[in-house]
Design a protein around this motif. Sequence first.
Motif, PDB file in Angstrom:
ATOM      1  N   LEU A 186       1.233  -0.798   0.032  1.00 23.11           N
ATOM      2  CA  LEU A 186       0.199   0.281  -0.364  1.00 23.11           C
ATOM      3  C   LEU A 186       0.665   1.535  -0.461  1.00 23.11           C
ATOM      4  N   ALA A 187       1.909   1.568   0.396  1.00 17.31           N
ATOM      5  CA  ALA A 187       2.734   2.409   0.583  1.00 17.31           C
ATOM      6  C   ALA A 187       3.904   2.409  -0.024  1.00 17.31           C
ATOM      7  N   ALA A 188       3.984   1.603  -0.745  1.00 18.40           N
ATOM      8  CA  ALA A 188       5.457   1.319  -2.005  1.00 18.40           C
ATOM      9  C   ALA A 188       5.006   0.618  -2.758  1.00 18.40           C
ATOM     10  N   PRO A 189       4.034   0.537  -4.370  1.00 18.10           N
ATOM     11  CA  PRO A 189       3.323  -0.639  -4.738  1.00 18.10           C
ATOM     12  C   PRO A 189       4.310  -0.991  -5.524  1.00 18.10           C
ATOM     13  N   ALA A 190       4.973  -0.711  -5.959  1.00 18.77           N
ATOM     14  CA  ALA A 190       6.543  -0.825  -6.828  1.00 18.77           C
ATOM     15  C   ALA A 190       6.892  -2.516  -6.343  1.00 18.77           C
ATOM     16  N   TRP A 191       6.602  -2.651  -4.823  1.00 19.02           N
ATOM     17  CA  TRP A 191       7.718  -3.498  -4.943  1.00 19.02           C
ATOM     18  C   TRP A 191       6.760  -4.533  -4.299  1.00 19.02           C
ATOM     19  N   GLN A 192       5.836  -4.375  -4.430  1.00 18.56           N
ATOM     20  CA  GLN A 192       4.020  -5.545  -4.511  1.00 18.56           C
ATOM     21  C   GLN A 192       4.456  -7.091  -5.360  1.00 18.56           C
TER      22      GLN A 192
ATOM     23  N   GLN B 106       6.289 -18.781   3.215  1.00 14.88           N
ATOM     24  CA  GLN B 106       5.186 -20.235   2.742  1.00 14.88           C
ATOM     25  C   GLN B 106       6.503 -21.245   2.662  1.00 14.88           C
ATOM     26  N   LEU B 107       6.932 -21.637   1.590  1.00 13.02           N
ATOM     27  CA  LEU B 107       7.843 -22.929   1.560  1.00 13.02           C
ATOM     28  C   LEU B 107       9.040 -23.272   3.001  1.00 13.02           C
ATOM     29  N   VAL B 108       9.527 -22.550   2.830  1.00 11.04           N
ATOM     30  CA  VAL B 108      10.400 -22.464   4.382  1.00 11.04           C
ATOM     31  C   VAL B 108       9.127 -22.964   6.211  1.00 11.04           C
ATOM     32  N   ALA B 109       8.011 -22.043   5.552  1.00 15.45           N
ATOM     33  CA  ALA B 109       7.950 -22.430   7.131  1.00 15.45           C
ATOM     34  C   ALA B 109       7.037 -23.203   7.265  1.00 15.45           C
ATOM     35  N   LEU B 110       6.280 -23.328   5.868  1.00 16.28           N
ATOM     36  CA  LEU B 110       5.365 -24.671   6.348  1.00 16.28           C
ATOM     37  C   LEU B 110       6.393 -25.814   6.816  1.00 16.28           C
TER      38      LEU B 110
ATOM     39  N   LEU C 195       6.293 -10.021  -2.779  1.00 16.55           N
ATOM     40  CA  LEU C 195       4.773 -11.683  -3.326  1.00 16.55           C
ATOM     41  C   LEU C 195       5.989 -12.548  -3.720  1.00 16.55           C
ATOM     42  N   TYR C 196       7.279 -12.775  -3.903  1.00 18.41           N
ATOM     43  CA  TYR C 196       8.125 -13.363  -3.848  1.00 18.41           C
ATOM     44  C   TYR C 196       8.875 -13.768  -2.588  1.00 18.41           C
ATOM     45  N   ILE C 197       9.030 -12.598  -1.692  1.00 19.02           N
ATOM     46  CA  ILE C 197       9.407 -12.924  -0.327  1.00 19.02           C
ATOM     47  C   ILE C 197       8.433 -13.589   0.373  1.00 19.02           C
TER      48      ILE C 197
END
Length: 150
Positions: free
Chosen positions: A43-49, A60-64, A53-55
Amino acid sequence: MTNQSPKSSLISEVNERVAVRMTIIFGSIWCVYGFLVFSLIPLAAPAWQNTLLYISNCIQLVALPALMVGNAVLSRGADQRAAEDHAALMEILNDVRNEVTELKTVINDLTRKTDEVAHRPPSEVVSISDEAVINVTDEAPHVTPPAPTS
């Protein structure tokens, strides 16, 4: 008995500790707050979306798998405590069963003795002690002196 080398055992222990620690961290309210803030960054930095999303996918792949291993390690401890509690309760149950069996034996003996006394014919002579004998068939109670001893 496992034939693990000390190095393999050490690695396994470290892996389990990391998994448990990650499970505790991911299960905390602070992690929820951190991910909430992380999700609001676009919301504050739309260019980083796309980068965020990749991060997010990597987390999720590590945490599960880490959460699954951590839960398995934690449940192993709970299973061991449950087995110990079960063994202790079974020992107590066996003690109670033995005591109940002993009580039933005592009650049966008392019942048998009570029935024997209840079905015994009444006695005509009652001896209260060695010094007095009472004949219950006499109309007037009278005490017979004991026989002289030589």
